[in-house]
Design an enzyme around this catalytic site. Structure first.
Site, PDB file in Angstrom:
ATOM      1  N   TYR A 108       0.856  -1.185   0.000  1.00 48.00           N
ATOM      2  CA  TYR A 108       0.000   0.000   0.000  1.00 48.00           C
ATOM      3  C   TYR A 108       0.905   1.253   0.000  1.00 48.00           C
ATOM      4  CZ  TYR A 108      -2.624   3.815   1.946  1.00 48.00           C
ATOM      5  OH  TYR A 108      -3.152   5.066   2.152  1.00 48.00           O
ATOM      6  N   ASP A 180      -0.345  -6.974   6.968  1.00 49.42           N
ATOM      7  CA  ASP A 180      -1.491  -6.085   6.782  1.00 49.42           C
ATOM      8  C   ASP A 180      -2.623  -6.949   6.231  1.00 49.42           C
ATOM      9  OD1 ASP A 180      -3.421  -4.354   5.744  1.00 49.42           O
ATOM     10  OD2 ASP A 180      -1.966  -2.778   5.301  1.00 49.42           O
TER      11      ASP A 180
HETATM   12  N1  PLP Z   1      -3.416  -0.712   4.426  1.00 48.25           N
HETATM   13  C1  PLP Z   1      -4.032  -0.877   3.250  1.00 48.25           C
HETATM   14  C2  PLP Z   1      -3.931  -2.206   2.550  1.00 48.25           C
HETATM   15  C3  PLP Z   1      -4.739   0.171   2.673  1.00 48.25           C
HETATM   16  O1  PLP Z   1      -5.355   0.001   1.492  1.00 48.25           O
HETATM   17  C4  PLP Z   1      -4.807   1.427   3.360  1.00 48.25           C
HETATM   18  C5  PLP Z   1      -5.540   2.573   2.801  1.00 48.25           C
HETATM   19  O2  PLP Z   1      -5.990   2.567   1.672  1.00 48.25           O
HETATM   20  C6  PLP Z   1      -4.141   1.552   4.572  1.00 48.25           C
HETATM   21  C7  PLP Z   1      -3.470   0.462   5.086  1.00 48.25           C
HETATM   22  C8  PLP Z   1      -4.159   2.846   5.339  1.00 48.25           C
HETATM   23  O3  PLP Z   1      -5.375   2.995   5.990  1.00 48.25           O
HETATM   24  P1  PLP Z   1      -5.987   4.388   6.489  1.00 48.25           P
HETATM   25  O4  PLP Z   1      -6.359   5.180   5.275  1.00 48.25           O
HETATM   26  O5  PLP Z   1      -7.147   3.965   7.331  1.00 48.25           O
HETATM   27  O6  PLP Z   1      -4.928   5.085   7.284  1.00 48.25           O
END
Ligand code: PLP
Length: 387
Positions: A108, A180
């Protein structure tokens, strides 16, 4: 922290009942919102007995922590102000100046930016790994390697690494393993059951599921969660009480939502793969996906995310997103409505064109977060937009 009898429940039941206050507070069927920054201290207590919103220990926080830990069959959990607050706080709790991190190449964009821009400024180095090639990891180990970080299904290419091998490798070399798990959700993959130390979520996405808040979660081993919770207390990335209550409400329908999203995504992926205007589709539920067999083994469902490239490239992608009537051209994912993005312009805009090319992210790639609409309407929307 878990109620003992919660562990045996089916995950669908855990979503509704695990971790709830017993007896219910004033008999309220739905958990009330404790809109109070501070709570009365009954007796002379030390710092950790203080109940204060930033310390993530109000009744609205505690119920979420218990429920999330129960969902993934883990020891403990903590919610945070965003997915990035959860990810950065977890990494800053297991790494310190002079340490080295092994990290999956296609990540990400926000996590990629943190690892490549912020961590080096704090004296923390990294090396990229191919999460599908365990034999190559040993060569990248250094005496100061402390952790290994992967995503269950990568954003936006939906690649699947050898996840059990990641956890085994971490254990064999004394590393902390982090995954993640946002895309898979606790229903699709249970990191603790495969030996992972920590599971991270952008709860903004599937866990809440209604695109109306930003939140994060870290779930995993109690001893690590204690360190992460202290760091979160200091960094201040706590989740507000109202957002806790919304997340709690959203979580209850997770099973119903994601199963429909998985079904819709499979149908849309098959439709797109058979469409003459489409050059390729990335979806682990397709037999053409390079890790389809592994996905069958490891995942309870192939997920609600897919991406594809049109034969007409970027021009075709721009035309498509302008013609869609139901699917909304907007960033983020995991909500009940179908959302479409061009990752090169949104989630992965922080990568340079060279970094995107190295990660295999075509500028013309279209990513779809599939919602819970009736599948025939969804397919018709893409059919008319591609016509
Ligand atoms: N992890 C993944 C796989 C994501 O797609 C995202 C955001 O798109 C995040 C983490 C970050 O999340 P947040 O926008 O809630 O901070």
């Amino acid at each position: 922290m878990l109620h003992d009898d919660d562990r045996a429940l089916h995950v669908d039941t855990k979503l509704i009942h695990a971790g709830e206050w017993r007896p219910r507070i004033e008999g309220a069927v739905v958990m009330p919102i404790f809109q109070s920054a501070s709570f009365q201290t009954r007796e002379a207590a030390d710092y950790h007995d203080i109940h204060y919103l930033r310390l993530s220990n109000t009744p609205n926080h505690v119920v979420l922590h218990r429920k999330l830990a129960a969902l993934e069959g883990a020891e403990a959990a903590v919610v945070a102000a965003s997915g990035m607050a959860a990810i950065t706080t977890a990494l800053l709790s297991v790494l310190r100046r002079g340490d080295h991190l092994l990290v999956q190449r296609c990540l990400y964009g926000g996590t990629h930016a943190f690892v490549t821009r912020d961590l080096p400024e704090l004296g923390i180095e990294h090396d990229w790994i191919d999460a599908g090639d365990p034999a190559s990891w040993e060569r990248q180990l250094r005496p100061n390697t402390r952790a290994i970080y992967v995503e269950t299904l990568t954003n936006p290419l939906l690649e699947l690494g050898d996840l059990p091998a990641v956890a085994r490798f971490a254990r064999a070399h004394g590393l902390v393993s982090l995954v993640d798990n946002t895309f898979a959700t606790p229903l699709g993959f249970c990191p603790a059951a495969h030996g992972f130390d920590l599971s991270l979520h952008s709860a903004t996405k599937y866990l809440n599921g209604h695109s109306d808040l930003v939140a994060g979660a870290v779930i995993g081993r109690a001893e690590l969660l204690e360190r992460i919770k202290h760091r979160l207390d200091h960094l201040g990335g706590c989740l507000d009480a109202h957002a806790c209550a919304l997340l709690h409400r959203g979580l209850k329908t997770l099973a119903l939502r994601v199963r429909r999203q998985w079904e819709n995504a499979q149908r849309l992926a098959e439709f797109l793969e058979s469409h003459p205007a489409v050059a390729r589709v990335h979806y682990p539920g397709l037999e053409s996906h390079p890790q389809h067999r592994l996905a069958r083994e490891l995942l309870q469902g192939f997920g609600g995310m897919l991406s594809f490239v049109l034969r007409d490239g970027l021009e075709g992608a721009r035309r498509l997103v302008g013609r869609l009537r139901l699917a909304v051209f907007a960033p983020s994912l995991g909500g009940v409505e179908t959302l479409v993005t061009l990752p090169a312009m949104t989630s992965h805009a922080s990568l340079s064109p060279q970094e995107r090319a190295r990660a295999g992210i075509d500028d013309a790639l279209v990513r779809v977060s599939v919602g819970i609409e009736a599948p025939e309407d969804l397919l018709e929307d893409f059919r008319q937009a591609l016509a």
